[in-house]
Design an enzyme around this catalytic site. Structure first.
Site, PDB file in Angstrom:
ATOM      1  N   SER A 264       0.864  -1.188   0.000  1.00  0.00           N
ATOM      2  CA  SER A 264       0.000   0.000   0.000  1.00  0.00           C
ATOM      3  C   SER A 264       0.890   1.224   0.000  1.00  0.00           C
ATOM      4  O   SER A 264       2.056   1.148   0.401  1.00  0.00           O
ATOM      5  CB  SER A 264      -0.846   0.032   1.271  1.00  0.00           C
ATOM      6  N   ASP A 265       0.372   2.364  -0.448  1.00  0.00           N
ATOM      7  CA  ASP A 265       1.122   3.591  -0.211  1.00  0.00           C
ATOM      8  C   ASP A 265       0.993   3.923   1.281  1.00  0.00           C
ATOM      9  O   ASP A 265       0.218   3.299   2.013  1.00  0.00           O
ATOM     10  CB  ASP A 265       0.648   4.739  -1.102  1.00  0.00           C
ATOM     11  N   TYR A 266       1.751   4.913   1.704  1.00  0.00           N
ATOM     12  CA  TYR A 266       1.904   5.248   3.118  1.00  0.00           C
ATOM     13  C   TYR A 266       0.545   5.497   3.782  1.00  0.00           C
ATOM     14  O   TYR A 266      -0.113   6.503   3.521  1.00  0.00           O
ATOM     15  CB  TYR A 266       2.756   6.514   3.196  1.00  0.00           C
TER      16      TYR A 266
END
Ligand code: BGC
Length: 736
Positions: A264-266
């Site tokens: 996932s992105d942050y």
């Protein structure tokens, strides 16, 4: 390790141990004295001591010594001695910084970007890293979005070539080999199309536009073998990407065949709650897991919920098994089971980081990324003349982007330093003239608020001193531009111009000296109407990186003849944004200035100030009328499209010859032009060369309204030229 051994290993792990592999924390947690972190953010974010000790990967830490120590301590505690993965954003270089990706795009030389990726991988590998969160391959059309700087531009074909070469550069043939790291294609999907150019904003795209424009470059990166993919923050047609099963399961894994690790992105999984898509962290965990997201970056969504969800039978353990196997496979592909430290080596760090070879590559690439937008003949510089360099970038060291997080700023070569090596000291002077943002102004950077504290009187004094110098000079070179923190993540701008204080400086100088060459530093296309009109030359320098000063002087002095081309249209003004060359046809094309009821603006032109593919040279080129090998083409045939290019000027130069195609009539309206091929040709004065492109049926395909992909018979236009505005056209008829 054999696949069967990996499966055996996975099956011998406890459920908790498996879930730990799916958590990524940042390097802060692994500082020697991390008590503050443990008692501070960790607690509030819901991480337990178990999470911190056992997370399968970390991001944002570097340095061989440190990472070796972290790995050692981790593996001793990890029940199966499974090594940890170290990831970092090595976006355009580690310490040796290459031009920001938009500048790389301007080279129109994907292989060169591949070489930069390979050098970046080498520096990253010796400092103990295994994975880079790069390349970002998002297609971008809106200059207001700060992250256009991280992309190679607005064209799916060009972006695809860059994506593939960068992946190959980072990973090589086999990422376990020395000095190779795993690439991560991001941000899946369509992060580059946020509404109104505002970061993290909604993305709404028709399926055919999504497929024919936005998805192409991810696919190219995946086909090149990228080991990882990162989800994006945005929604795609209403569903957040990070919990979007259709995008991740059906398209990414199903259609594109991606079998690597999806991260996932942050905090993006957790953000599906404020999106209004998930009701709770537990709900978000179910959705992301079902979508096939393997690693949760920096939240406790997975670590705090998955165990219970499996125990309660809400999610099958099989989904976790699937994710963990992919993570173990990646560790295995990197050779970490045999050598958990991989290339991390403090001695090698000294030898390789910022080595001469990397600096030379950075210089060559930066020089090739510069785009000459205007030149009335004042460039190359007559070095016998008196030159005053005036502008805040004259002696500025920070010529790397905010994403060059490990970049070495002191190692950057300024314009003043580079000019000092080649210009006569008695005839050259250097003046700041003003600050980048203007006295009293502030900006939010990655590290907090930065305020320009230079007193106004001081700035005015600089301006006057610069004016005096300009009066004395034959030529004024003005290095101007955006602050580095004005582009990158969370750096959208509604006004895409050179900061006002610098324009004031420009106008003051123009009052006393007409002979101005502007050097622009920028992470995005800017509104350049005034500079176009008022300067004698304008050179787009992007965010050039470590060797920026040298590269710019190479071009100013004519040692290198500029050959860069715009990878993104430069709008006439912000009201035209998004403006891009490959737009769909309308029923009322703008063909006549004197007609009202056409698709046009009343107050500005339709055309951008500078189009995609545009860029001047110190020499001139002529391209002969385009020729097609046959007026008709059958689906199984190859058509040859060619033209002769001649250097008609006075010095050797390189031109980027571009092939564009348009399907004139189809069941779904087609773009007015699409780039389908490019060749860089270097010619001596008077020399000419035939350039030919093979056109095959697969290049003519598109997504139809019913979702099928194919070509349709009929007349196609084909152009060969040196920008997207070329009118050098022929036609052919595609037969069934
Ligand atoms: C960015 C990503 C980046 C990640 C890790 C996020 O905020 O969107 O591009 O890779 O942080 O640093």
């Amino acid at each position: 390790m054999l696949q069967s051994e990996l499966i055996k290993l996975r099956d011998s792990m406890s459920l908790q141990e498996k879930i730990d592999q799916m958590l990524q924390l940042n390097g802060q947690f692994y500082e020697e004295n991390n008590e503050d972190v443990l008692t501070g953010p960790a607690g509030s974010m819901g991480f337990t001591e178990q999470d911190i000790e056992m997370a399968g990967s970390i991001l944002g830490a570097k340095g061989a010594e440190r990472l070796i120590a972290i790995q050692k301590a981790y593996m001793e505690k990890q029940p199966h001695h499974i090594p940890m993965l170290f990831m970092l954003d090595v976006i355009h270089g580690l310490e040796t910084v290459f031009p920001a990706p938009l500048g790389l795009g301007a080279t129109f030389e994907p292989e060169l970007a591949g070489k930069c990726a390979s050098a970046a991988a080498k520096e990253a590998a010796v400092s103990g890293l295994h994975v880079t969160f790069s390349p970002m391959v998002d297609l971008v059309r809106d200059a207001r979005w700060g992250r256009v700087m991280e992309s190679t531009g607005e064209d799916p074909y060009l972006n695809g070539l860059f994506a593939a070469e960068q992946v190959k550069g980072f990973q090589g043939e086999d990422m376990s080999e020395p000095y190779k790291i795993c690439a991560c294609i991001k941000h899946f999907a369509a992060y580059g199309a946020p509404n109104a150019g505002r970061d993290y904003n909604t993305v709404e795209l028709s399926e055919h536009t999504l497929r024919d424009f936005y998805l192409k470059s991810y696919k190219a990166g995946i086909d090149a073998g990228a080991g990882m993919v990162m989800t994006s923050f945005n929604t795609v047609n209403g569903v957040p990407a990070s919990t979007n099963k259709w995008l991740m399961r059906d398209i990414l894994r199903g259609e594109m065949g991606f079998d690597g690790v999806l991260i996932s992105d942050y905090a993006a999984i957790l953000e599906t709650i404020p999106h209004g898509h998930s009701a709770s962290p537990s709900d978000a965990a179910v959705k992301a897991l079902e979508a096939g997201v393997d690693i949760d970056m920096m939240t406790s969504v997975y670590s705090a919920n998955l165990l219970k969800l499996v125990e309660e039978g809400v999610v099958p353990e099989a989904l976790i098994d699937e994710a963990v196997l992919r993570i173990l496979e990646l560790k295995n592909k990197l050779g970490l089971f045999e050598n958990p430290y991989k290339d991390g080596d403090p001695e090698k760090e000294k030898e390789i980081i910022l080595c001469e070879e990397h600096r030379a590559l950075a210089r060559e690439t930066a020089a090739k990324s510069l785009v000459l937008l205007e030149n009335d003949g004042i460039l190359p510089l007559d070095t016998t003349k008196k030159v005053a360099f005036i502008g805040p970038y004259t002696s500025e060291k920070h010529i790397i982007s905010s994403w060059a997080i490990a970049g070495n700023v002191p190692a950057c070569v300024t314009i003043e330093e580079a000019a000092g090596e080649v210009l006569c000291a008695e005839k050259t002077s250097y003046h700041k003239g003003c600050t980048i943002l203007g006295s009293g102004n502030q900006i939010i950077s990655f590290t907090g608020i930065m305020k320009e504290t230079t007193p106004e009187e001081e700035e005015l004094r600089w301006m006057e001193e610069a004016c005096e110098a300009a009066k004395e000079a034959d030529i004024v070179v003005m290095p101007l531009g955006e602050h580095y923190a004005q582009s990158g993540e969370a750096s959208s701008r509604a006004m895409i111009d050179v900061p006002e204080v610098q324009m004031r400086l420009f106008r003051r100088i123009k009052e006393v000296n007409e002979n101005i060459v502007v050097l622009l530093f920028h992470g995005r296309p800017l509104d350049l109407r005034e500079l176009k009109q008022e300067a004698r030359a304008v050179l787009a320098c992007w965010i050039p990186g470590t060797e920026g000063g040298h590269a710019i002087m190479d071009v100013l002095t004519g040692k290198v003849n500029p050959s860069g081309k715009l990878p993104m249209s430069f709008p006439y003004c912000v009201g035209q944004v998004p403006v891009f060359y490959n737009e769909y046809q309308t029923g009322r094309p703008f063909t006549d200035e004197n007609l009202k009821f056409l698709s046009r603006y009343m107050d500005i032109p339709n055309k951008p100030l500078y189009p995609f593919g545009y860029g001047l040279s110190y020499t001139s080129f002529e391209i002969s009328p385009v020729k097609v090998s046959s007026e008709t083409m059958k689906a199984d045939e190859t058509l040859t499209v060619s033209a002769i290019i001649k250097n008609t000027g006075g010095c050797s130069g390189t031109e980027v010859v571009q092939l564009y195609i348009q399907d004139q009539t189809a069941s779904v309206v087609r773009p007015v032009k699409e780039l389908k091929g490019l060749q860089k040709v270097t010619l001596q004065p008077g020399e000419e060369k035939e350039v030919s492109f093979a056109v095959t049926e697969s290049m003519l395909q598109f997504t139809r309204a019913d979702g099928t992909v194919g070509s349709e018979p009929g007349i196609f236009s084909v152009w060969i030229g040196n920008s997207s505005e070329t009118e050098n056209k022929a036609e052919f008829d595609l037969k069934k």
